[in-house]
Motif scaffolding. Structure first.
Motif, PDB file in Angstrom:
ATOM      1  N   TYR B  57       0.830  -1.208   0.000  1.00 19.26           N
ATOM      2  CA  TYR B  57       0.000   0.000   0.000  1.00 19.26           C
ATOM      3  C   TYR B  57       0.861   1.253   0.000  1.00 19.26           C
ATOM      4  O   TYR B  57       0.570   2.235  -0.680  1.00 19.26           O
ATOM      5  CB  TYR B  57      -0.944   0.019   1.214  1.00 19.26           C
ATOM      6  N   ASP B 212      -9.095   9.324  -0.530  1.00 15.23           N
ATOM      7  CA  ASP B 212     -10.428   9.331  -1.132  1.00 15.23           C
ATOM      8  C   ASP B 212     -11.519   9.810  -0.166  1.00 15.23           C
ATOM      9  O   ASP B 212     -12.682   9.908  -0.550  1.00 15.23           O
ATOM     10  CB  ASP B 212     -10.768   7.958  -1.747  1.00 15.23           C
ATOM     11  N   GLN B 213     -11.139  10.123   1.080  1.00 12.35           N
ATOM     12  CA  GLN B 213     -12.115  10.641   2.032  1.00 12.35           C
ATOM     13  C   GLN B 213     -11.875  12.113   2.358  1.00 12.35           C
ATOM     14  O   GLN B 213     -12.793  12.827   2.726  1.00 12.35           O
ATOM     15  CB  GLN B 213     -12.043   9.865   3.360  1.00 12.35           C
ATOM     16  N   PRO B 246      -4.272   5.608   0.228  1.00 12.72           N
ATOM     17  CA  PRO B 246      -5.317   5.850  -0.765  1.00 12.72           C
ATOM     18  C   PRO B 246      -6.725   5.795  -0.200  1.00 12.72           C
ATOM     19  O   PRO B 246      -7.573   6.605  -0.563  1.00 12.72           O
ATOM     20  CB  PRO B 246      -5.112   4.746  -1.803  1.00 12.72           C
ATOM     21  N   ASN B 247      -7.003   4.825   0.677  1.00 10.86           N
ATOM     22  CA  ASN B 247      -8.398   4.604   1.055  1.00 10.86           C
ATOM     23  C   ASN B 247      -8.518   3.967   2.439  1.00 10.86           C
ATOM     24  O   ASN B 247      -7.522   3.735   3.123  1.00 10.86           O
ATOM     25  CB  ASN B 247      -9.085   3.710   0.005  1.00 10.86           C
ATOM     26  N   MET B 248      -9.752   3.682   2.835  1.00  6.72           N
ATOM     27  CA  MET B 248     -10.006   3.133   4.166  1.00  6.72           C
ATOM     28  C   MET B 248      -9.395   1.744   4.331  1.00  6.72           C
ATOM     29  O   MET B 248      -8.973   1.366   5.416  1.00  6.72           O
ATOM     30  CB  MET B 248     -11.515   3.059   4.415  1.00  6.72           C
ATOM     31  N   GLU B 249      -9.380   0.977   3.240  1.00  6.89           N
ATOM     32  CA  GLU B 249      -8.838  -0.379   3.353  1.00  6.89           C
ATOM     33  C   GLU B 249      -7.346  -0.333   3.711  1.00  6.89           C
ATOM     34  O   GLU B 249      -6.868  -1.111   4.543  1.00  6.89           O
ATOM     35  CB  GLU B 249      -9.056  -1.143   2.044  1.00  6.89           C
ATOM     36  N   SER B 252      -7.015   0.449   7.256  1.00  6.88           N
ATOM     37  CA  SER B 252      -7.342  -0.675   8.134  1.00  6.88           C
ATOM     38  C   SER B 252      -6.132  -1.587   8.324  1.00  6.88           C
ATOM     39  O   SER B 252      -5.924  -2.147   9.404  1.00  6.88           O
ATOM     40  CB  SER B 252      -8.540  -1.470   7.581  1.00  6.88           C
ATOM     41  N   VAL B 253      -5.307  -1.708   7.305  1.00  2.00           N
ATOM     42  CA  VAL B 253      -4.098  -2.535   7.425  1.00  2.00           C
ATOM     43  C   VAL B 253      -3.135  -1.906   8.434  1.00  2.00           C
ATOM     44  O   VAL B 253      -2.653  -2.563   9.360  1.00  2.00           O
ATOM     45  CB  VAL B 253      -3.406  -2.689   6.046  1.00  2.00           C
ATOM     46  N   LEU B 255      -3.744   0.332  10.731  1.00  2.00           N
ATOM     47  CA  LEU B 255      -4.301   0.406  12.088  1.00  2.00           C
ATOM     48  C   LEU B 255      -4.174  -0.936  12.808  1.00  2.00           C
ATOM     49  O   LEU B 255      -4.172  -0.987  14.038  1.00  2.00           O
ATOM     50  CB  LEU B 255      -5.775   0.842  12.046  1.00  2.00           C
ATOM     51  N   ARG B 256      -4.072  -2.020  12.043  1.00  6.66           N
ATOM     52  CA  ARG B 256      -3.902  -3.327  12.688  1.00  6.66           C
ATOM     53  C   ARG B 256      -2.452  -3.565  13.111  1.00  6.66           C
ATOM     54  O   ARG B 256      -2.204  -4.332  14.049  1.00  6.66           O
ATOM     55  CB  ARG B 256      -4.345  -4.464  11.743  1.00  6.66           C
ATOM     56  N   PHE B 273     -10.772   9.932  13.570  1.00 11.30           N
ATOM     57  CA  PHE B 273     -10.880  10.347  12.166  1.00 11.30           C
ATOM     58  C   PHE B 273     -11.438  11.760  12.144  1.00 11.30           C
ATOM     59  O   PHE B 273     -12.615  11.979  12.433  1.00 11.30           O
ATOM     60  CB  PHE B 273     -11.816   9.396  11.411  1.00 11.30           C
TER      61      PHE B 273
END
Ligand code: SF4
Lengths: 189, 458
Positions: B57, B212-213, B246-249, B252-253, B255-256, B273
């Motif tokens: 990413y 993207d947000q 780029p995005n929320m996905e 999520s990586v 943040l883990r 956020f």
């Protein structure tokens, strides 16, 4: 040229080869989500109430109000003794905040709270004790699934809260209660 | 213990090593973090997959960074967030000061941001009459102690609780001699609560910026970023261009892995956020380059920008644990500090504050190839004619000697002979800095090659 165009121009000649966008393909752990969430929440210093949670919460808040504690509640059918102010500083003496979480995450005990749920952004932080209400069927397995559920377009502010605030900045000794709430209880309804 | 730029890594490490019990404690405290990290990582069967995803990413974003920054800005503007661009630290500081003075800010509360450290924001604002309060407990401790951070995640790791107790007694009036961490933390909570409530503006760093947000993510355990950010109307957030995802996905990586790798927690207590100003408030984001686009012009140095500042590589580093955060001549210590800061080290020694053991690379959640970058930094120094004193003269000879089998074998038998038959007092000085805290080895009777040929070659 503006700094923006300078920076963007410099980024035109990055030495890295173009990498494609990856995809998360990880099978979530779906067994016993409530049990996983309970264990995670305990590990991060929070407490779970799951038996008759709504009546337990109502009784608890009635008792606190009776003791003269300052309680602000955003949860339907749970009545505190304080209103949501316009100026967040007015909440400086809040003892308890009662807030709806939208969903919870099994792998880390986190609960997603938005500014709509909190009434005002500062509420979950400035209170001494935080009481969150979460639906048992809203628990997701991990953060990949959690972020799929988050709809930022409908909120200006949201936060995953995993346990009470904490620090280990003095000799690595864990102390619960840094700047945010000193205790966190999740009521599973 | 202010850092001076004249002393080299070994000299500064020597100051830290004078107190042996402290060094032992420091090393153990950090190793404990490494162990907690190992437990957290091994509890996820997909850990290695997450590291690979984190790396991919980041590589994807960095190789499309211009597009994502523009997309991010456009989405922020839609949300009513004001975005500023700064080429360097000076411009960043100027922008921050302009915003603050427009709002007549007298007191600014700030949560942890290595970027503002990099830009020397605090002294700049103080010169302009603005009081800056660092609100992370560790940061407040070192601010009161007038020190820079000695670690990027646990900035006061070099101090013992008795020292913090003494400091707090002097500065915030705790009881003399009190050193219980809970007592001291509670006192700091009270002290900082007053600061939060009386601040005119708040500033935070940024852990991730989601293109993207048009949102930023800020992670803390203490809740200081949110106590600050959600009280006054005006908030500022500084980010390096490398914070983009780029995005929320992708978020999520990271943040883990972030908190698991940093301190062994499944996630930080708060992952906030920020997606727009609060009602009636103003939200500013300052996007900073300060040398990052330059690093991106080099294929290997570019990978240092995958870093998410978890501190994992620092905790595991055998050199950092025993030399302390003030020995690196850069505001970020440890492996990542060498990787991004070696070129600014005018003593030309920190690139050698590394055994190249590779432990850092092994733990990194975004697979920054730290050991490769560090040895590359050495090569860059050599190419610039900046090898540290001594290495410049003997390294080419070592190279020649190691390159020739005859010379190498001959030298090794001389060494074995000398170690066996020459007096210790005569040999020890030849071991130089290496021998300062070590004894000379016992010489084996034969070379490894001879031993191998006799015993294993059949
Ligand atoms: S280089 Fe890797 S391990 Fe080190 S701080 Fe950055 S992300 Fe963490």
């Amino acid at each position: 040229m503006s700094s923006k165009s300078d920076i963007l121009a410099a980024l035109g000649s990055v030495a890295l080869a173009k990498h494609p966008m990856p995809q998360v393909e990880i099978a979530p752990r779906l067994d016993d989500l409530i049990g996983q969430f309970e264990a995670s929440l305990k590990a991060v210093g929070g407490t779970l109430v799951k038996e008759d949670a709504m009546s337990a919460l109502q009784a608890k808040v009635a008792e606190l109000v009776g003791e003269g504690q300052q309680v602000i509640s955003q949860v339907a059918d749970v009545t505190g003794n304080r209103e949501t102010p316009e100026d967040p500083h007015a909440l400086r003496d809040i003892n308890y905040a009662v807030i709806d979480g939208e969903f919870a995450v099994a792998e880390n005990g986190a609960v997603w709270v938005t500014e709509q749920g909190a009434g005002i952004r500062i509420a979950p932080f400035i209170c001494e004790n935080l009481l969150l209400v979460v639906r048992a069927d809203s628990i997701v397995a991990n953060m990949h699934q959690a972020l799929k559920q988050v709809d930022l377009q409908s909120t200006g502010y949201g936060v995953f809260i995993s346990g009470p605030s904490k620090t280990a900045d003095i000799e690595q000794a864990l102390v619960i209660g840094a700047h945010g709430a000193c205790t966190l209880t999740v009521y599973l309804v | 213990m202010a850092t001076t730029t004249t002393a080299n890594h070994a000299e500064k490490a020597e100051i830290f090593c004078r107190d042996e019990t402290r060094v032992d404690w420091h090393s153990k405290a950090l190793w404990l973090l490494r162990q907690k990290r190992d437990r957290a990582a091994s509890s996820l069967p997909e850990w290695e997959q997450l590291r690979e995803l984190g790396s991919e990413y980041k590589l994807h974003t960095l190789s499309h960074l211009g597009e994502y920054l523009e997309q991010f800005e456009a989405n922020c503007v839609k949300q009513g967030i004001q975005v500023h661009w700064a080429k360097n630290g000076e411009e960043h500081n100027r922008i921050v000061h302009e915003i603050l003075s427009k709002h007549q800010v007298k007191k600014l509360v700030k949560s942890k941001s290595m970027l503002t450290e990099e830009c020397h924001l605090n002294p700049y604002l103080e010169q302009h009459g603005i009081e800056v309060i660092d609100t992370d407990l560790g940061e407040r401790i070192i601010q009161l102690n007038k020190q820079p951070p000695s670690h990027i995640v646990v900035p006061a790791i070099h101090l013992k609780k008795e020292e913090v107790g003494e400091l707090f007694h002097e500065k915030i009036g705790t009881e003399k001699g009190a050193s219980d961490p809970t007592y001291l933390t509670r006192a700091a909570r009270q002290h900082l609560r007053e600061q939060f409530l009386s601040a005119d503006a708040a500033m935070t760093g940024v852990n991730m910026a989601i293109a993207d947000q048009g949102a930023i993510v800020v992670c803390t355990n203490e809740g200081n970023a949110d106590m600050g950010g959600n009280l006054p109307g005006l908030t500022l957030h500084s980010m390096g261009i490398d914070k983009m995802v780029p995005n929320m996905e992708a978020a999520s990586v990271l943040l883990r892995t972030l908190a698991r790798n940093a301190i062994g927690q499944p996630i930080t207590t708060y992952s906030s956020f920020y997606h727009g100003p609060k009602p009636g408030g103003e939200m500013h984001i300052i996007i900073v380059d300060n040398g990052r686009t330059k690093a991106l012009q080099d294929e290997l140095l570019a990978e240092s920008l995958k870093c998410i500042r978890c501190g994992g590589c620092i905790n595991t580093c055998p050199v950092y644990r025993r030399s302390g955060g003030y020995s690196y001549n850069y505001f970020i210590p440890g492996p990542i500090g060498i990787a991004v800061g070696a070129q600014q080290d005018d003593t030309n020694t920190t690139a050698w504050a590394c055994t190249l053991c590779g432990s850092c690379t092994y733990v990194c959640p975004t697979k920054v190839p730290l050991d490769k970058i560090i040895s590359y930094q050495r090569r860059l120094k050599a190419e610039q004619g900046k090898l540290p004193y001594g290495k410049e003269r003997y390294m080419p000879m070592v190279g020649k000697m190691m390159g020739s089998t005859t010379m190498f074998n001959c030298a090794m038998s001389v060494a074995r002979f000398s170690l066996r038959y020459l007096p210790h007092s005569m040999l020890k000085p030849f071991s130089g800095a290496w021998g300062k805290y070590r004894e000379l080895p016992k010489a084996p009777k034969t070379s490894f090659e001879t031993w191998y040929n006799q015993n294993r070659s059949k």
